[in-house]
Design a protein around this motif. Structure first.
Motif, PDB file in Angstrom:
ATOM      1  N   LYS A  47       0.826  -1.222   0.000  1.00  0.00           N
ATOM      2  CA  LYS A  47       0.000   0.000   0.000  1.00  0.00           C
ATOM      3  C   LYS A  47       0.861   1.274   0.000  1.00  0.00           C
ATOM      4  CE  LYS A  47      -2.023  -1.086   3.908  1.00  0.00           C
ATOM      5  NZ  LYS A  47      -1.214  -2.286   4.244  1.00  0.00           N
ATOM      6  N   THR A  48       1.833   1.317   0.925  1.00  0.00           N
ATOM      7  CA  THR A  48       2.662   2.529   1.023  1.00  0.00           C
ATOM      8  C   THR A  48       3.504   2.705  -0.239  1.00  0.00           C
ATOM      9  OG1 THR A  48       2.699   2.489   3.423  1.00  0.00           O
ATOM     10  CG2 THR A  48       4.519   3.624   2.366  1.00  0.00           C
ATOM     11  N   THR A  49       4.024   1.606  -0.764  1.00  0.00           N
ATOM     12  CA  THR A  49       4.827   1.703  -1.986  1.00  0.00           C
ATOM     13  C   THR A  49       3.976   2.269  -3.126  1.00  0.00           C
ATOM     14  OG1 THR A  49       6.051  -0.236  -1.215  1.00  0.00           O
ATOM     15  CG2 THR A  49       6.352   0.391  -3.522  1.00  0.00           C
ATOM     16  N   GLN A  90       2.169  11.112   5.415  1.00  0.00           N
ATOM     17  CA  GLN A  90       2.880   9.844   5.562  1.00  0.00           C
ATOM     18  C   GLN A  90       2.442   9.106   6.819  1.00  0.00           C
ATOM     19  OE1 GLN A  90       5.742   8.959   3.400  1.00  0.00           O
ATOM     20  NE2 GLN A  90       6.656  10.905   2.861  1.00  0.00           N
ATOM     21  N   GLN A  91       2.720   7.799   6.794  1.00  0.00           N
ATOM     22  CA  GLN A  91       2.328   6.902   7.882  1.00  0.00           C
ATOM     23  C   GLN A  91       2.814   7.441   9.242  1.00  0.00           C
ATOM     24  OE1 GLN A  91       3.241   3.069   6.402  1.00  0.00           O
ATOM     25  NE2 GLN A  91       2.053   1.974   7.904  1.00  0.00           N
ATOM     26  N   ASN A  92       4.047   7.956   9.266  1.00  0.00           N
ATOM     27  CA  ASN A  92       4.589   8.472  10.515  1.00  0.00           C
ATOM     28  C   ASN A  92       4.657  10.003  10.443  1.00  0.00           C
ATOM     29  OD1 ASN A  92       6.034   9.216  12.697  1.00  0.00           O
ATOM     30  ND2 ASN A  92       7.747   7.805  12.341  1.00  0.00           N
ATOM     31  N   PHE A 170      -3.759   9.802   2.345  1.00  0.00           N
ATOM     32  CA  PHE A 170      -3.593   9.581   3.783  1.00  0.00           C
ATOM     33  C   PHE A 170      -3.098   8.155   3.972  1.00  0.00           C
ATOM     34  CE2 PHE A 170      -6.623  12.990   3.615  1.00  0.00           C
ATOM     35  CZ  PHE A 170      -6.338  13.766   4.715  1.00  0.00           C
ATOM     36  N   ASP A 171      -1.846   8.019   4.399  1.00  0.00           N
ATOM     37  CA  ASP A 171      -1.321   6.668   4.599  1.00  0.00           C
ATOM     38  C   ASP A 171      -1.475   6.311   6.079  1.00  0.00           C
ATOM     39  OD1 ASP A 171      -0.082   4.251   4.412  1.00  0.00           O
ATOM     40  OD2 ASP A 171       1.863   5.021   3.743  1.00  0.00           O
ATOM     41  N   GLU A 172      -2.396   5.422   6.370  1.00  0.00           N
ATOM     42  CA  GLU A 172      -2.673   4.993   7.751  1.00  0.00           C
ATOM     43  C   GLU A 172      -2.865   6.219   8.650  1.00  0.00           C
ATOM     44  OE1 GLU A 172      -3.087   1.870   8.344  1.00  0.00           O
ATOM     45  OE2 GLU A 172      -1.910   0.774   6.851  1.00  0.00           O
TER      46      GLU A 172
HETATM   47 MG   LIG Z   1       2.337   1.170   4.825  1.00  0.00          MG
END
Ligand SMILES: [Mg+2]
Ligand SMILES: Nc1ncnc2c1ncn2[C@@H]1O[C@H](COP(=O)(O)OP(=O)(O)OP(=O)(O)O)[C@@H](O)[C@H]1O
Length: 270
Positions: A47-49, A90-92, A170-172
């Motif tokens: 997903k993130t990629t 990003q996720q973080n 929106f990643d996570e």
């Molecule tokens: Mg991810």
């Protein structure tokens, strides 16, 4: 419109059978302007990629990606014009903010970078963005470390919105937050999308969140897109066994075993 044509991404990996690990298998898809999409799947499914490829941060190893007909990756890296159009949370979000920069300055950066706004104009636009993202005005001078995780997420959203993007990924977005805060953030994201009309790409492990946020859902498993379906409240549109397993895990549909068990209970009672 964002279009992916046979876009895939592999990374060199000495332990993989052919020396390459496929993070995203070739994928052809499009995201219409103003649509609400979810990309859902288990950890490591790619997903993130995929999100990073769309955001201009990860060059695909095959195929191509375009926004409104313009390729994201030419010979050079994705350019400033693309980063203005497509923004990613990003996720973080902690690492997305400069720890030494007060949050107001962080939100103002894209205003200077993309619009060359003067100081007073930036300050005023920042005030509006903070209000839009439910951040108290007094936080302007605070450092990210002086904010809660949910507040940092809102700063990251305000900063992304400062670019007036056509698409926001929106990643996570709500990972690691308690349930009430998750609900609050999700509602805020949906409100913002409705007010501003950007294309929303919402990435999550949770089918429960995906079905609340999106009109169209992409399900990924082991680097492959296993199902893509429009969703408007009827779970029978999901056919792939993996999608149905995610629905069951989220308690959105009954597992066949539960159904048989309940049926048996009913028969026993009769
Ligand atoms: Mg991810
Ligand atoms: N830069 C990289 N180099 C090598 N492998 C990578 C790289 N980025 C991602 N991968 C691998 O690609 C796979 C997919 O990673 P990705 O981050 O896209 O998954 P994900 O679906 O976002 O997972 P999660 O839900 O845990 O965030 C993983 O196995 C990961 O280890």
């Amino acid at each position: 419109m964002i279009e992916l044509k046979n876009a895939g991404c592999s990374f060199q990996d000495s332990l993989a059978p052919k020396g390459w690990f496929t993070a995203v298998s070739t994928l052809t898809a499009c995201f219409e302007n103003g649509g609400r999409y979810a990309i859902v799947g288990e950890s490591g499914s790619g997903k993130t990629t995929l999100a990073r490829m769309i955001a201009g941060l990860q060059r695909p190893s095959s195929g191509n990606i375009s926004v409104d007909g313009s390729p994201v990756y030419g010979r050079a890296k994705a350019g400033k014009g693309h980063f203005k159009k497509v923004q990613i949370i990003q996720q973080n979000s902690t690492s997305a903010l400069d720890p030494k920069l007060p949050v107001g300055r962080s939100i103002e950066e894209p205003l200077f970078c993309f619009f060359r706004m003067g100081k007073a104009q930036r300050r005023e636009r920042c005030r509006q963005l903070m209000k839009l993202c439910n951040l108290p005005e007094g936080y302007y001078t605070r450092l990210p470390s002086e904010l809660s995780g949910g507040e940092q997420k809102r700063v990251a959203i305000a900063r992304a919105l400062a670019a007036e993007p056509q698409c926001l990924i929106f990643d996570e977005a709500t990972n690691g937050f308690d349930l009430p805060l998750r609900k609050k953030l999700i509602n805020e994201i949906i409100d913002l999308q409705q007010q501003l009309g950007f294309t929303l790409l919402f990435i999550t492990h949770d089918m429960e969140l995906a079905v609340v946020v999106a009109d169209e859902i992409f399900v990924m498993k082991n680097s492959n897109l296993v199902e893509r379906t429009a969703f408007s409240g009827d779970y029978s549109v999901f056919h792939d066994p993996y999608s149905r397993m995610l629905l069951e895990a989220g308690g959105l549909i009954e597992a066949p075993a539960d159904r048989n068990h309940k049926m048996k209970e009913r028969i026993d009672v009769q």
